[in-house]
Design a protein around this motif. Structure first.
Motif, PDB file in Angstrom:
ATOM      1  N   ALA A  74     -18.355  -3.768  -1.585  1.00 48.92           N
ATOM      2  CA  ALA A  74     -17.106  -4.364  -2.053  1.00 48.92           C
ATOM      3  C   ALA A  74     -16.164  -4.732  -0.906  1.00 48.92           C
ATOM      4  O   ALA A  74     -15.545  -5.787  -0.910  1.00 48.92           O
ATOM      5  N   GLY A  75     -16.086  -3.857   0.081  1.00 42.20           N
ATOM      6  CA  GLY A  75     -15.137  -4.049   1.162  1.00 42.20           C
ATOM      7  C   GLY A  75     -15.429  -5.274   2.014  1.00 42.20           C
ATOM      8  O   GLY A  75     -14.558  -5.767   2.718  1.00 42.20           O
ATOM      9  N   GLU A  76     -16.667  -5.760   1.968  1.00 43.82           N
ATOM     10  CA  GLU A  76     -17.021  -6.888   2.840  1.00 43.82           C
ATOM     11  C   GLU A  76     -17.074  -8.215   2.106  1.00 43.82           C
ATOM     12  O   GLU A  76     -17.529  -9.215   2.658  1.00 43.82           O
ATOM     13  N   ILE A  79     -12.535  -9.783  -1.339  1.00 38.41           N
ATOM     14  CA  ILE A  79     -11.966  -9.968  -2.659  1.00 38.41           C
ATOM     15  C   ILE A  79     -10.853  -8.945  -2.834  1.00 38.41           C
ATOM     16  O   ILE A  79     -10.768  -7.986  -2.069  1.00 38.41           O
ATOM     17  N   TYR A  89      -2.841   4.632  -4.793  1.00 35.02           N
ATOM     18  CA  TYR A  89      -3.048   5.920  -4.114  1.00 35.02           C
ATOM     19  C   TYR A  89      -1.841   6.800  -4.401  1.00 35.02           C
ATOM     20  O   TYR A  89      -0.727   6.478  -4.003  1.00 35.02           O
ATOM     21  N   LEU A  92       0.609   8.024  -1.498  1.00 34.87           N
ATOM     22  CA  LEU A  92       1.203   7.081  -0.564  1.00 34.87           C
ATOM     23  C   LEU A  92       2.385   6.427  -1.260  1.00 34.87           C
ATOM     24  O   LEU A  92       2.373   6.246  -2.474  1.00 34.87           O
ATOM     25  N   PHE A 100      -1.710  -0.960   2.721  1.00 34.44           N
ATOM     26  CA  PHE A 100      -2.996  -0.346   3.040  1.00 34.44           C
ATOM     27  C   PHE A 100      -4.107  -1.305   3.460  1.00 34.44           C
ATOM     28  O   PHE A 100      -4.738  -1.098   4.498  1.00 34.44           O
ATOM     29  N   PRO A 101      -4.365  -2.380   2.693  1.00 34.09           N
ATOM     30  CA  PRO A 101      -5.478  -3.258   3.081  1.00 34.09           C
ATOM     31  C   PRO A 101      -5.286  -3.860   4.475  1.00 34.09           C
ATOM     32  O   PRO A 101      -6.260  -4.093   5.179  1.00 34.09           O
ATOM     33  N   ALA A 104      -6.087  -1.212   7.047  1.00 34.28           N
ATOM     34  CA  ALA A 104      -7.533  -1.020   7.143  1.00 34.28           C
ATOM     35  C   ALA A 104      -8.130  -2.075   8.078  1.00 34.28           C
ATOM     36  O   ALA A 104      -9.170  -1.863   8.684  1.00 34.28           O
ATOM     37  N   ARG A 148      -0.641  -5.029  -3.547  1.00 33.82           N
ATOM     38  CA  ARG A 148      -1.757  -4.584  -2.726  1.00 33.82           C
ATOM     39  C   ARG A 148      -2.899  -5.606  -2.776  1.00 33.82           C
ATOM     40  O   ARG A 148      -3.632  -5.770  -1.810  1.00 33.82           O
ATOM     41  N   ARG A 152      -3.505  -9.287   1.240  1.00 32.29           N
ATOM     42  CA  ARG A 152      -4.555  -9.580   2.215  1.00 32.29           C
ATOM     43  C   ARG A 152      -4.949 -11.042   2.188  1.00 32.29           C
ATOM     44  O   ARG A 152      -5.735 -11.482   3.003  1.00 32.29           O
TER      45      ARG A 152
END
Lengths: 365, 330
Positions: A74-76, A79, A89, A92, A100-101, A104, A148, A152
């Motif tokens: 998912a992270g790559e 999306i 979270y 936080l 956060f994104p 990261a 969130r 990105r």
């Protein structure tokens, strides 16, 4: 920003369980707002999760942009996913959740701050940035989750029933906001919902699913005016389309079993040629707003008795019993009928639908 | 039928009571009084085996009464004398020695409780992390791992007494014969004996920590991890910002239970080391037992008991406050 292509997507959760998603093909254009609509358990969320990489499909290919993403985590996939329960979270602050994104991705502190402020302003959450999400009202939690997702600037937004947990008034507001947001950012958005109002009001195109099978893809008006299957006809629209079991009666009319409902259609010659077996069971469909009431004695294409009156303020819906069928008619609020009244009904012939009851598909004429 | 039944009842009522029917005679027996009647046997039992001794021992803690020497005498109040003695404020040599001993024993108890609870927490949580996934035989493995917790402490101590022996013990066999280390006389060396107690307790109660941790871990919603996956979060981030905050309150409750329990350890010390060598494993409960039933200083023992109680209540309150703080943060 990218287009998304889904080819022959199937998902089976266990070897012996039925297909949750059954051979779905879907092309979503760059910048399009596509809504996946269907009742719960129809496979729409599973499809979305496969696109996100949170589930692995049993078969089929998914392309985001030009890239085949089948094996990518998912992270790559570049999306953003908005969850039904926000998935913030808990330990936080709103600020850290939104940031956060970016963190990261090891972005510079200044840029992170600048972009968080920008997003916060857009979503009107500047005042709650320091607070933790738990304890905030659900509408604000939802905004943080959206923040969130959009910060990105991903290629595709995936949203899984993001408005379901909001109260009705807030949902209407957020619907408009989301539509504006998507239009402003012009990012491809795939949005899952079971709420047809959301789908009809927000989508560029709607993809309707049932039992894992894609039923129809089209603009809101297309799926409303020209439902391709019985399921779509019954699912879209409030009240749902009137559907009556019937069969060809002679050369130019349709009748139900008892003959109490009989309607002559001038296009019948055309229709007959579309049906291989003239004795095949059919479904006659007509929306409640495409029927008019004629109170004159003996008038109307069919006649029946008013059994229920539902005044909704701006309109009134009457249920009219014709033999064993009940037809809902939408009328002006000024028309007052009493239960027990015998009335005639006329149909807008250019807006009626006929379905093959076996294949469940619409017959075009 | 209904009528005849009623008549019969009325007749019965009259036979046993003369004129008044039963429902009139028992009018005083309201629902409230009835429930009180049902509860009273339990309440009486509780009163005699728990509440009365508690109050009685509180009274004794303010006397210098001895169950042997002063049997039959009425306890004479001496105020806070016993408390003073236990806290090291005594004047005579014996009293001063008691004060020193109590302080030493508290230290020993701390040396036992602190490592025990920490090791159990780390091991239990670690095991829970490992077990918090689906795999074949998980149920069986968990059942097996929970067995130590279900055994009687004395039995556990007996096992370990054999396992820790220098001649035939399996621990020394592992250390010496397999890994070539020196044989360790676990139970008879001053600095090591306390660790034998820690070892036995860790073996017995780690499963408890594991169980509670597992309950906490399985309560963490899966979508949080999925959100973190989409956001490209590292495994460490997921642990630090999702798992840990979500399970901490439950872990602290487990720590509270284990601290309170380890604090009053007696059985294992009694069986494994007998308080030895040289009193180095005389934890507070053990020391209290000696004062009460070897020296028969009943008044002093009661005072020490209450000091222990106050200490553990204070400790527990600190922990509970911490738990509430976390819960409030949400």
């Amino acid at each position: 920003m990218a287009e998304v292509k889904i080819k022959n997507l199937s998902k089976r959760f266990n070897l012996d369980s039925p297909l949750a998603v059954d051979g779905v093909n879907l092309d979503i254009a760059d910048g399009e707002f596509l809504v996946l609509l269907g009742p719960s358990g129809c496979g729409k969320t599973t499809t979305l999760r496969c696109i996100a990489g949170l589930e692995t499909q049993t078969e089929g290919e998914i392309y985001i942009g030009d890239q085949l993403v089948n094996g990518l985590p998912a992270g790559e996939r570049d999306i953003a996913f908005v969850f039904q329960f926000y998935a913030l979270y808990p330990h936080l602050s709103a600020y850290d959740n939104v940031a956060f994104p970016l963190r990261a991705q090891n972005l510079q502190k200044d840029e992170v701050d600048q972009r968080v402020q920008q997003v916060a302003k857009l979503l009107r959450i500047e005042k709650i940035l320091k607070r933790r999400p738990t304890g905030l009202p659900s509408g604000e939690q939802q905004r943080i989750a959206l923040g969130r997702a959009i910060i990105r600037r991903p290629q595709v937004f995936l949203m899984d029933e993001p408005l379901t947990n909001l109260d009705a008034a807030l949902r209407t507001d957020m619907r408009v906001e989301l539509k504006h947001l998507q239009a402003d950012m012009a990012t491809t958005m795939i949005y899952v919902t079971h709420d047809q109002t959301e789908a009809l009001s927000m989508a560029h195109r709607i993809a309707i699913m049932n039992l894992g099978v894609l039923q129809q893809v089209g603009t809101p008006l297309e799926v409303y005016n020209h439902p391709a299957t019985l399921f779509v006809a019954g699912f879209i629209g409030t009240p749902p389309m009137n559907l009556i079991n019937c069969h060809l009666n002679g050369s130019n009319s349709l009748s139900d079993e008892s003959g109490a409902f009989t309607i002559s259609i001038s296009e019948i010659q055309n229709l007959k040629s579309k049906i291989q077996n003239p004795n095949a069971p059919l479904m006659f469909g007509v929306r409640s707003e495409d029927i008019s009431v004629d109170t004159a004695e003996g008038a109307g294409e069919v006649r029946g008795e008013v059994i229920v009156r539902e005044p909704l303020g701006d309109e009134t819906i009457y249920e009219v019993e014709i033999g064993q069928n009940i037809i809902r008619v939408k009328t002006e609020p000024t028309l007052i009928l009493n239960t027990g009244d015998n009335v005639g009904l006329n149909f807008a012939h250019d807006r009626i639908h006929i379905f093959d009851a076996e294949s469940q598909k619409a017959i075009k004429f | 039928m209904v009528n005849s039944g009623l008549t019969q009842n009325n007749q019965l009522d009259k036979e046993h009571s003369g004129d008044k029917p039963l429902r009139v005679r028992f009018r005083w027996l309201t629902d409230n009084r009835m429930s009180f009647l049902f509860l009273s046997p339990t309440m009486l039992l509780l009163l005699f085996i728990a509440i009365f001794p508690l109050i009685w021992s509180l009274r004794l803690s303010f006397t210098d009464w001895s169950v042997i020497g002063d049997a039959g005498k009425i306890p004479e109040p001496v105020g806070f004398h016993s408390y003073g003695t236990a806290l090291g404020l005594g004047e005579t040599r014996t009293e001063k020695r008691v004060g020193v001993e109590v302080a030493e024993r508290f230290a020993i108890t701390g040396q036992f409780v602190l490592p025990t609870v920490i090791i159990e927490l780390l091991l239990g949580f670690g095991l829970a992390m490992l077990l918090n996934r689906k795999f074949l035989g998980r149920g069986l493995l968990m059942t097996v791992m929970l067995i130590p917790m279900m055994l009687t402490p004395v039995i556990v101590a007996l096992y370990w007494k054999y396992m820790l022996r220098t001649d035939i013990g399996v621990i020394n066999y592992l250390i010496h014969d397999i890994f070539g280390g020196p044989r360790i006389d676990w139970l008879n060396q001053i600095k090591i004996a306390i660790w034998a107690l820690v070892l036995a307790d860790v073996w017995m109660w780690t499963p408890f920590m594991m169980l509670i941790s597992l309950a906490g871990l399985s309560a963490v919603p899966k979508y949080l991890y999925e959100a973190a996956d989409v956001d490209q979060a590292s495994a460490w981030f997921k642990f630090r910002h999702i798992t840990l905050p979500m399970v901490t309150p439950l872990l602290l409750i487990a720590v509270l239970f284990r601290t309170m329990d380890a604090y009053r350890l007696f059985d294992q010390a009694w069986v494994l080391t007998g308080g030895g060598p040289g009193g180095s494993t005389e934890v507070m409960s053990f020391y209290l037992y000696l004062v009460a039933f070897k020296d028969f200083e009943t008044g002093l023992a009661s005072a020490i008991g209450y000091i222990m109680l106050i200490v553990i209540i204070a400790l527990a309150n600190l922990l509970i406050r911490k738990i509430n703080e976390i819960a409030d943060e949400g």
